[in-house]
Scaffold this motif. Structure first.
Motif, PDB file in Angstrom:
ATOM      1  N   GLU A  57       0.828  -1.207   0.000  1.00 21.43           N
ATOM      2  CA  GLU A  57       0.000   0.000   0.000  1.00 21.43           C
ATOM      3  C   GLU A  57       0.866   1.262   0.000  1.00 21.43           C
ATOM      4  OE1 GLU A  57      -2.788  -0.064   3.187  1.00 21.43           O
ATOM      5  OE2 GLU A  57      -3.764  -1.882   2.462  1.00 21.43           O
ATOM      6  N   LEU A  58       1.944   1.231   0.760  1.00 24.81           N
ATOM      7  CA  LEU A  58       2.859   2.370   0.815  1.00 24.81           C
ATOM      8  C   LEU A  58       3.486   2.617  -0.554  1.00 24.81           C
ATOM      9  CD1 LEU A  58       4.426   4.526   2.398  1.00 24.81           C
ATOM     10  CD2 LEU A  58       6.088   2.754   2.964  1.00 24.81           C
ATOM     11  N   GLU A  59       3.930   1.565  -1.210  1.00 20.81           N
ATOM     12  CA  GLU A  59       4.546   1.711  -2.527  1.00 20.81           C
ATOM     13  C   GLU A  59       3.528   2.216  -3.551  1.00 20.81           C
ATOM     14  OE1 GLU A  59       7.458   2.134  -5.098  1.00 20.81           O
ATOM     15  OE2 GLU A  59       7.713   1.581  -3.001  1.00 20.81           O
ATOM     16  N   ALA A  60       2.290   1.737  -3.479  1.00 21.60           N
ATOM     17  CA  ALA A  60       1.246   2.208  -4.391  1.00 21.60           C
ATOM     18  C   ALA A  60       0.958   3.691  -4.155  1.00 21.60           C
ATOM     19  CB  ALA A  60      -0.027   1.387  -4.200  1.00 21.60           C
ATOM     20  N   ALA A  61       0.956   4.118  -2.885  1.00 20.93           N
ATOM     21  CA  ALA A  61       0.723   5.533  -2.568  1.00 20.93           C
ATOM     22  C   ALA A  61       1.867   6.401  -3.078  1.00 20.93           C
ATOM     23  CB  ALA A  61       0.541   5.711  -1.063  1.00 20.93           C
ATOM     24  N   ARG A  62       3.081   5.881  -3.028  1.00 18.60           N
ATOM     25  CA  ARG A  62       4.219   6.629  -3.576  1.00 18.60           C
ATOM     26  C   ARG A  62       4.080   6.793  -5.084  1.00 18.60           C
ATOM     27  NH1 ARG A  62       8.347   3.587  -0.030  1.00 18.60           N
ATOM     28  NH2 ARG A  62       8.719   5.102   1.597  1.00 18.60           N
ATOM     29  N   LYS A  63       3.694   5.704  -5.764  1.00 23.27           N
ATOM     30  CA  LYS A  63       3.608   5.721  -7.223  1.00 23.27           C
ATOM     31  C   LYS A  63       2.502   6.640  -7.728  1.00 23.27           C
ATOM     32  CE  LYS A  63       5.607   1.233  -8.177  1.00 23.27           C
ATOM     33  NZ  LYS A  63       5.359  -0.132  -8.653  1.00 23.27           N
ATOM     34  N   ASP A  64       1.333   6.620  -7.061  1.00 23.71           N
ATOM     35  CA  ASP A  64       0.226   7.443  -7.571  1.00 23.71           C
ATOM     36  C   ASP A  64       0.235   8.872  -7.034  1.00 23.71           C
ATOM     37  OD1 ASP A  64      -0.884   7.367  -5.017  1.00 23.71           O
ATOM     38  OD2 ASP A  64      -2.505   6.012  -5.566  1.00 23.71           O
ATOM     39  N   GLY A  65       1.200   9.202  -6.159  1.00 24.21           N
ATOM     40  CA  GLY A  65       1.329  10.572  -5.671  1.00 24.21           C
ATOM     41  C   GLY A  65       0.473  10.901  -4.465  1.00 24.21           C
ATOM     42  N   SER A  66      -0.309   9.961  -3.972  1.00 24.77           N
ATOM     43  CA  SER A  66      -1.187  10.259  -2.838  1.00 24.77           C
ATOM     44  C   SER A  66      -0.431  10.325  -1.511  1.00 24.77           C
ATOM     45  CB  SER A  66      -2.327   9.245  -2.746  1.00 24.77           C
ATOM     46  OG  SER A  66      -1.820   7.941  -2.547  1.00 24.77           O
ATOM     47  N   LEU A  67       0.747   9.732  -1.447  1.00 24.83           N
ATOM     48  CA  LEU A  67       1.517   9.751  -0.202  1.00 24.83           C
ATOM     49  C   LEU A  67       1.858  11.173   0.220  1.00 24.83           C
ATOM     50  CD1 LEU A  67       2.870   8.093   2.013  1.00 24.83           C
ATOM     51  CD2 LEU A  67       4.931   8.036   0.613  1.00 24.83           C
ATOM     52  N   TRP A  68       2.171  12.043  -0.750  1.00 21.21           N
ATOM     53  CA  TRP A  68       2.500  13.438  -0.442  1.00 21.21           C
ATOM     54  C   TRP A  68       1.357  14.093   0.318  1.00 21.21           C
ATOM     55  CZ3 TRP A  68       0.646  18.300  -1.387  1.00 21.21           C
ATOM     56  CH2 TRP A  68       1.521  19.359  -1.165  1.00 21.21           C
ATOM     57  N   TYR A  69       0.121  13.847  -0.116  1.00 23.33           N
ATOM     58  CA  TYR A  69      -1.046  14.437   0.548  1.00 23.33           C
ATOM     59  C   TYR A  69      -1.283  13.799   1.913  1.00 23.33           C
ATOM     60  CZ  TYR A  69      -2.095  16.438  -3.999  1.00 23.33           C
ATOM     61  OH  TYR A  69      -2.026  17.140  -5.161  1.00 23.33           O
ATOM     62  N   LEU A  70      -1.160  12.483   1.982  1.00 24.19           N
ATOM     63  CA  LEU A  70      -1.413  11.780   3.240  1.00 24.19           C
ATOM     64  C   LEU A  70      -0.418  12.175   4.323  1.00 24.19           C
ATOM     65  CD1 LEU A  70      -2.209   8.279   1.728  1.00 24.19           C
ATOM     66  CD2 LEU A  70      -3.833   9.908   2.719  1.00 24.19           C
ATOM     67  N   GLU A  71       0.839  12.397   3.946  1.00 21.62           N
ATOM     68  CA  GLU A  71       1.852  12.800   4.921  1.00 21.62           C
ATOM     69  C   GLU A  71       1.559  14.168   5.512  1.00 21.62           C
ATOM     70  OE1 GLU A  71       5.917  10.589   3.408  1.00 21.62           O
ATOM     71  OE2 GLU A  71       5.397  12.521   2.554  1.00 21.62           O
ATOM     72  N   ARG A  72       0.810  14.976   4.793  1.00 24.13           N
ATOM     73  CA  ARG A  72       0.490  16.332   5.247  1.00 24.13           C
ATOM     74  C   ARG A  72      -0.948  16.437   5.764  1.00 24.13           C
ATOM     75  NH1 ARG A  72       4.249  15.906   1.718  1.00 24.13           N
ATOM     76  NH2 ARG A  72       5.956  17.382   1.532  1.00 24.13           N
ATOM     77  N   SER A  73      -1.591  15.298   5.945  1.00 22.86           N
ATOM     78  CA  SER A  73      -2.990  15.230   6.430  1.00 22.86           C
ATOM     79  C   SER A  73      -3.934  16.043   5.547  1.00 22.86           C
ATOM     80  CB  SER A  73      -3.092  15.695   7.880  1.00 22.86           C
ATOM     81  OG  SER A  73      -2.323  14.866   8.710  1.00 22.86           O
ATOM     82  N   LEU A  74      -3.677  15.999   4.248  1.00 25.19           N
ATOM     83  CA  LEU A  74      -4.529  16.685   3.283  1.00 25.19           C
ATOM     84  C   LEU A  74      -5.416  15.666   2.588  1.00 25.19           C
ATOM     85  CD1 LEU A  74      -1.835  18.979   1.634  1.00 25.19           C
ATOM     86  CD2 LEU A  74      -3.613  19.674   3.240  1.00 25.19           C
ATOM     87  N   PRO A  75      -6.580  16.082   2.109  1.00 27.07           N
ATOM     88  CA  PRO A  75      -7.407  15.145   1.352  1.00 27.07           C
ATOM     89  C   PRO A  75      -6.748  14.830   0.008  1.00 27.07           C
ATOM     90  CG  PRO A  75      -8.391  17.318   1.348  1.00 27.07           C
ATOM     91  CD  PRO A  75      -7.221  17.379   2.282  1.00 27.07           C
ATOM     92  N   VAL A  76      -6.796  13.574  -0.359  1.00 26.01           N
ATOM     93  CA  VAL A  76      -6.212  13.151  -1.627  1.00 26.01           C
ATOM     94  C   VAL A  76      -7.170  13.547  -2.750  1.00 26.01           C
ATOM     95  CG1 VAL A  76      -5.393  11.184  -2.979  1.00 26.01           C
ATOM     96  CG2 VAL A  76      -5.055  11.240  -0.500  1.00 26.01           C
ATOM     97  N   PRO A  77      -6.694  14.266  -3.762  1.00 31.53           N
ATOM     98  CA  PRO A  77      -7.579  14.655  -4.863  1.00 31.53           C
ATOM     99  C   PRO A  77      -8.119  13.424  -5.585  1.00 31.53           C
ATOM    100  CG  PRO A  77      -5.479  15.808  -5.000  1.00 31.53           C
ATOM    101  CD  PRO A  77      -5.347  14.791  -3.931  1.00 31.53           C
ATOM    102  N   VAL A  78      -9.371  13.491  -5.975  1.00 33.37           N
ATOM    103  CA  VAL A  78      -9.998  12.388  -6.683  1.00 33.37           C
ATOM    104  C   VAL A  78      -9.630  12.499  -8.153  1.00 33.37           C
ATOM    105  CG1 VAL A  78     -12.196  11.328  -7.295  1.00 33.37           C
ATOM    106  CG2 VAL A  78     -11.891  12.353  -5.044  1.00 33.37           C
ATOM    107  N   LYS A  79      -9.149  11.401  -8.689  1.00 31.85           N
ATOM    108  CA  LYS A  79      -8.777  11.383 -10.101  1.00 31.85           C
ATOM    109  C   LYS A  79      -9.954  10.832 -10.885  1.00 31.85           C
ATOM    110  CE  LYS A  79      -3.946  10.849  -9.069  1.00 31.85           C
ATOM    111  NZ  LYS A  79      -2.792   9.982  -9.034  1.00 31.85           N
ATOM    112  N   ASN A  80     -10.423  11.602 -11.835  1.00 32.51           N
ATOM    113  CA  ASN A  80     -11.556  11.186 -12.653  1.00 32.51           C
ATOM    114  C   ASN A  80     -11.037  10.257 -13.744  1.00 32.51           C
ATOM    115  OD1 ASN A  80     -14.003  10.934 -13.818  1.00 32.51           O
ATOM    116  ND2 ASN A  80     -14.284  13.094 -14.302  1.00 32.51           N
ATOM    117  N   ALA A  81     -11.444   8.991 -13.685  1.00 26.12           N
ATOM    118  CA  ALA A  81     -10.954   8.003 -14.640  1.00 26.12           C
ATOM    119  C   ALA A  81     -11.597   8.168 -16.013  1.00 26.12           C
ATOM    120  CB  ALA A  81     -11.226   6.607 -14.111  1.00 26.12           C
ATOM    121  N   THR A  82     -12.798   8.692 -16.046  1.00 29.08           N
ATOM    122  CA  THR A  82     -13.493   8.861 -17.316  1.00 29.08           C
ATOM    123  C   THR A  82     -13.728  10.346 -17.559  1.00 29.08           C
ATOM    124  OG1 THR A  82     -15.654   8.693 -16.264  1.00 29.08           O
ATOM    125  CG2 THR A  82     -14.682   6.659 -17.053  1.00 29.08           C
ATOM    126  N   PRO A  83     -13.799  10.727 -18.831  1.00 25.59           N
ATOM    127  CA  PRO A  83     -14.089  12.135 -19.096  1.00 25.59           C
ATOM    128  C   PRO A  83     -15.510  12.475 -18.650  1.00 25.59           C
ATOM    129  CG  PRO A  83     -14.059  10.878 -21.136  1.00 25.59           C
ATOM    130  CD  PRO A  83     -13.615   9.960 -20.042  1.00 25.59           C
TER     131      PRO A  83
END
Length: 111
Positions: A57-83
Motif C-alpha cells: 500500500e505504501l509503494e502504491a501511494a508513492r507511485k500514484d502521488g497520494s503519499l504526499w497528501y497523506l503525509e500532510r494530512s490533506l485530502p487526496v484529490p480524486v482522479k476522474n478516470a473517465t471524461p
C-alpha cells in the motif's frame, strides 16, 4: 421537573458513568490504581494486515502521488478516470426525464 432540569441530570449521569464503559482491552484506558489520565497500550491493537500488505500500500501511494497528501494530512484529490459529460449531454438528460424522475428530483431538492 422541567425539561431543562431533566436534560441536565441526564447529561450529568452520562458524564459520570462513561468512565465505567472503558474497556481494558482498548488502546487507551485508565490505569487500575486511579491516578487519572489515560495510558496508551499499543499491544492491545490487533491488525488484520500483514507487513507485506502495508508495504504494498505504501509503494502504491508513492507511485500514484497520494503519499504526499497523506503525509500532510490533506485530502487526496480524486482522479476522474473517465471524461465528464458535456453540457449538451446533461441538458439532453434533463429534457428526457420522465414525470416520476422529475417529481423525485423536486422532492430531493426540497421544492
Amino acid at each position: 421537573m422541567n425539561t431543562h432540569k431533566a436534560l441536565t441530570l441526564l447529561a450529568m449521569a452520562v458524564a459520570l458513568t462513561t468512565p465505567t464503559f472503558v474497556s481494558a482491552t482498548s488502546l487507551w484506558h485508565e490505569p487500575s490504581h486511579g491516578d487519572g489520565g489515560a495510558i496508551f497500550h499499543p499491544e492491545h491493537f490487533k491488525s488484520t494486515k500483514t507487513r507485506a500488505d502495508v508495504l504494498r500500500e505504501l509503494e502504491a501511494a508513492r507511485k500514484d502521488g497520494s503519499l504526499w497528501y497523506l503525509e500532510r494530512s490533506l485530502p487526496v484529490p480524486v482522479k476522474n478516470a473517465t471524461p465528464g459529460r458535456t453540457r449538451e449531454e446533461v441538458r439532453n438528460e434533463v429534457l428526457n426525464l420522465t414525470v416520476e424522475e422529475r417529481r423525485e428530483l423536486h422532492m430531493i431538492g426540497g421544492r
